[in-house]
Design a protein around this motif. Sequence first.
Motif, mmCIF file in Angstrom:
data_model
loop_
_atom_site.group_PDB
_atom_site.id
_atom_site.type_symbol
_atom_site.label_atom_id
_atom_site.label_comp_id
_atom_site.label_asym_id
_atom_site.label_seq_id
_atom_site.Cartn_x
_atom_site.Cartn_y
_atom_site.Cartn_z
ATOM 1 N N UNK A 75 0.834 -1.205 0.000
ATOM 2 C CA UNK A 75 0.000 0.000 0.000
ATOM 3 C C UNK A 75 0.871 1.258 0.000
ATOM 4 N N UNK A 76 1.896 1.274 0.838
ATOM 5 C CA UNK A 76 2.801 2.427 0.875
ATOM 6 C C UNK A 76 3.467 2.640 -0.482
ATOM 7 N N UNK A 77 3.929 1.548 -1.077
ATOM 8 C CA UNK A 77 4.609 1.656 -2.377
ATOM 9 C C UNK A 77 3.646 2.157 -3.448
ATOM 10 N N UNK A 78 2.420 1.623 -3.439
ATOM 11 C CA UNK A 78 1.410 2.012 -4.425
ATOM 12 C C UNK A 78 1.061 3.489 -4.301
ATOM 13 N N UNK A 79 1.048 4.009 -3.070
ATOM 14 C CA UNK A 79 0.676 5.397 -2.822
ATOM 15 C C UNK A 79 1.880 6.344 -2.793
ATOM 16 N N UNK B 220 10.886 -9.117 -4.059
ATOM 17 C CA UNK B 220 11.119 -8.960 -5.504
ATOM 18 C C UNK B 220 10.077 -8.044 -6.141
ATOM 19 N N UNK B 221 8.824 -8.204 -5.760
ATOM 20 C CA UNK B 221 7.752 -7.370 -6.311
ATOM 21 C C UNK B 221 7.989 -5.893 -6.004
ATOM 22 N N UNK B 222 8.279 -5.599 -4.745
ATOM 23 C CA UNK B 222 8.390 -4.205 -4.320
ATOM 24 C C UNK B 222 9.663 -3.524 -4.794
ATOM 25 N N UNK B 223 10.559 -4.291 -5.369
ATOM 26 C CA UNK B 223 11.787 -3.734 -5.920
ATOM 27 C C UNK B 223 11.830 -3.887 -7.440
ATOM 28 N N UNK B 224 10.731 -4.339 -8.024
ATOM 29 C CA UNK B 224 10.758 -4.691 -9.440
ATOM 30 C C UNK B 224 10.005 -3.744 -10.352
ATOM 31 N N UNK B 225 9.948 -4.141 -11.594
ATOM 32 C CA UNK B 225 9.359 -3.305 -12.644
ATOM 33 C C UNK B 225 7.834 -3.259 -12.605
ATOM 34 N N UNK B 226 7.198 -4.124 -11.774
ATOM 35 C CA UNK B 226 5.734 -4.123 -11.707
ATOM 36 C C UNK B 226 5.166 -3.063 -10.762
ATOM 37 N N UNK B 227 6.025 -2.373 -10.012
ATOM 38 C CA UNK B 227 5.534 -1.381 -9.043
ATOM 39 C C UNK B 227 4.591 -0.356 -9.682
ATOM 40 N N UNK B 228 4.920 0.228 -10.844
ATOM 41 C CA UNK B 228 3.994 1.209 -11.431
ATOM 42 C C UNK B 228 2.654 0.587 -11.855
ATOM 43 N N UNK C 164 0.861 -1.505 -9.962
ATOM 44 C CA UNK C 164 0.061 -1.868 -8.791
ATOM 45 C C UNK C 164 -1.186 -0.996 -8.710
ATOM 46 N N UNK C 165 -2.335 -1.654 -8.545
ATOM 47 C CA UNK C 165 -3.614 -0.945 -8.429
ATOM 48 C C UNK C 165 -4.461 -1.628 -7.367
ATOM 49 N N UNK C 166 -5.343 -0.863 -6.743
ATOM 50 C CA UNK C 166 -6.315 -1.462 -5.831
ATOM 51 C C UNK C 166 -7.610 -1.674 -6.601
ATOM 52 N N UNK C 167 -8.289 -2.761 -6.288
ATOM 53 C CA UNK C 167 -9.549 -3.094 -6.951
ATOM 54 C C UNK C 167 -10.538 -1.935 -6.845
ATOM 55 N N UNK C 168 -11.311 -1.720 -7.915
ATOM 56 C CA UNK C 168 -12.306 -0.657 -7.960
ATOM 57 C C UNK C 168 -13.569 -0.944 -7.171
ATOM 58 N N UNK C 169 -13.724 -2.168 -6.669
ATOM 59 C CA UNK C 169 -14.864 -2.495 -5.822
ATOM 60 C C UNK C 169 -14.598 -1.913 -4.438
ATOM 61 N N UNK C 170 -15.446 -0.994 -3.957
ATOM 62 C CA UNK C 170 -15.191 -0.359 -2.656
ATOM 63 C C UNK C 170 -15.104 -1.359 -1.496
#
Length: 185
Positions: free
Chosen positions: A73-77, A126-134, A136-142
């Motif tokens: 969450x921190x990385x995404x934001x 690996x995820x949080x240091x990798x190319x997929x970071x940009x 990352x999205x949170x689901x649109x379902x509230x």
Amino acid sequence: MNLDHVFVCGNPALDFAATLRARRSLRFEMFTTPDRLNAWYVESGLVDAVSPGQEADVEQARAVREAIYQLVTARRLGQEYDRAALTVVNNAARKPPAVPQLTPAGRWTQATPEEALSMVARHAVELLNGSDVPLLKECGNPECTRTYIDRSRGMRRQWCGMDSCGNKIKAAAYRARKKTTPTTR
């Protein structure tokens, strides 16, 4: 609530973090017993078998899961990492992972709960240091709090998965439109 494990996030660490569902409302826990935790490890495809676990394994897995969720969450934001969460994930990642073996039938990975958890933590690192970071999205379902990797064309994906969230939201929107549309006579 559905007890099936769902793997729609695009990375085992994200799917692991999503095992506490509806964090903002119901907070539905998927890891209720050592058997449920071990079932997740096997169903995720990380390992083929896990030795029986204890309640302490479940508590440790929940702690790592929550730390992964905080870090993702921190990385995404674009926020700073929580130091305690970093320590929890790094300590789990430092443990030896399960080692795959070659058998006449193919690859086979037998793990202890600690080895399986180490594999999840390593995926998070690996995820949080990798190319997929940009991506990352949170689901649109509230109601949903899953984070997923959006590899769709144009990064236009809105839901963690159509079956789990997208169809529900689309059906609700359709019903709402039908209710407000005046009938013609």
